[in-house]
Design a protein around this motif. Sequence first.
Motif, PDB file in Angstrom:
ATOM      1  N   ASP A 168       0.933  -1.311  -0.062  1.00 22.30           N
ATOM      2  CA  ASP A 168      -0.140  -0.051  -0.018  1.00 22.30           C
ATOM      3  C   ASP A 168       0.992   1.280  -0.014  1.00 22.30           C
ATOM      4  OD1 ASP A 168      -2.220   1.798   0.308  1.00 22.30           O
ATOM      5  OD2 ASP A 168      -3.204  -0.068   1.254  1.00 22.30           O
ATOM      6  N   THR A 169       0.345   2.448  -0.144  1.00 26.42           N
ATOM      7  CA  THR A 169       1.184   3.607   0.105  1.00 26.42           C
ATOM      8  C   THR A 169       1.173   4.263   1.239  1.00 26.42           C
ATOM      9  OG1 THR A 169       0.268   3.988  -2.276  1.00 26.42           O
ATOM     10  CG2 THR A 169       1.299   5.874  -1.019  1.00 26.42           C
ATOM     11  N   SER A 170       2.221   4.721   2.095  1.00 25.80           N
ATOM     12  CA  SER A 170       2.528   5.194   3.174  1.00 25.80           C
ATOM     13  C   SER A 170       2.458   6.988   2.882  1.00 25.80           C
ATOM     14  CB  SER A 170       4.013   5.195   3.525  1.00 25.80           C
ATOM     15  OG  SER A 170       3.954   3.801   3.752  1.00 25.80           O
ATOM     16  N   ARG A 171       1.646   7.609   3.774  1.00 22.75           N
ATOM     17  CA  ARG A 171       1.477   8.855   3.264  1.00 22.75           C
ATOM     18  C   ARG A 171       0.879   9.625   4.667  1.00 22.75           C
ATOM     19  NH1 ARG A 171      -2.403   5.529   1.567  1.00 22.75           N
ATOM     20  NH2 ARG A 171      -4.603   5.943   2.228  1.00 22.75           N
ATOM     21  N   THR A 194       2.987   1.667   5.738  1.00 29.48           N
ATOM     22  CA  THR A 194       2.746  -0.093   5.729  1.00 29.48           C
ATOM     23  C   THR A 194       3.584  -0.474   6.816  1.00 29.48           C
ATOM     24  OG1 THR A 194       4.732  -0.129   4.360  1.00 29.48           O
ATOM     25  CG2 THR A 194       2.620   0.364   3.282  1.00 29.48           C
TER      26      THR A 194
END
Length: 245
Positions: A52-55, A72
Amino acid sequence: MDGQVSPTTQALDLIKDRFPHALGAVLGGSAAQGRATPTSDLDVAVLLPNGDTSRREVVRHGGRLAELFVHTLADAPEHFERDRALRRGTLLFIYDQGLPLADPHGHLARTREQARAVLAAGPPPLTPAEWERGRYVLTCFLDDLTDTSPATSPTGRYEQLSLADFTLREAAHLLIAHHGDWTGIGKWLPRRLLSADPVRGRALLDGHRAVAEHADPTPLAVATEQVLDVLGGPLREGYTQRWRA
């Protein structure tokens, strides 16, 4: 927004709605400490599966703003180390002191232990060059503060207030670093300052208040001089900052 809905319930609804696949989530900040107001935002750390995308993002849910720290499982240690390098530990404290919202497989519990280990190690100490620069910068702010008054120019009062802000922040960060504690910004700066050094921290905060309320820089100047004495004294002539080519 229904005023009867608790921040915890709102945070749970947010996770269920936006991150049903989350490996874990924790509510931090004022809401986790029972200090939230009706307009306080929600600080929520969300642990997602790898890939998934870390943000970091801000959303509105149920009428309340929420600041989301999304990362993640594999990225969590990297985010913790970056948090440590900043010396503020924002994400680390959310994991350490926050309220668990979801942990279906135990990943959150293990990640919280990782965060607590980094917190226990403490922030990195300042380098000799950082200490020298800090002393020099704080000395400059102190000198300017004592030299500035509302009568010096049409902008004298504004200059005095600005200098008081910078003096407090620099002195607070250095004093907290002297004690090897975690610093903060915004409302967390006075909290971390008083935790690290209740006596000198209170003197700095009361001095800043004297400038704001009475245009009197003397208490803040005295408190700042006491901090500089702890750090090795004011630094003016003789200071050198080397620049890389």
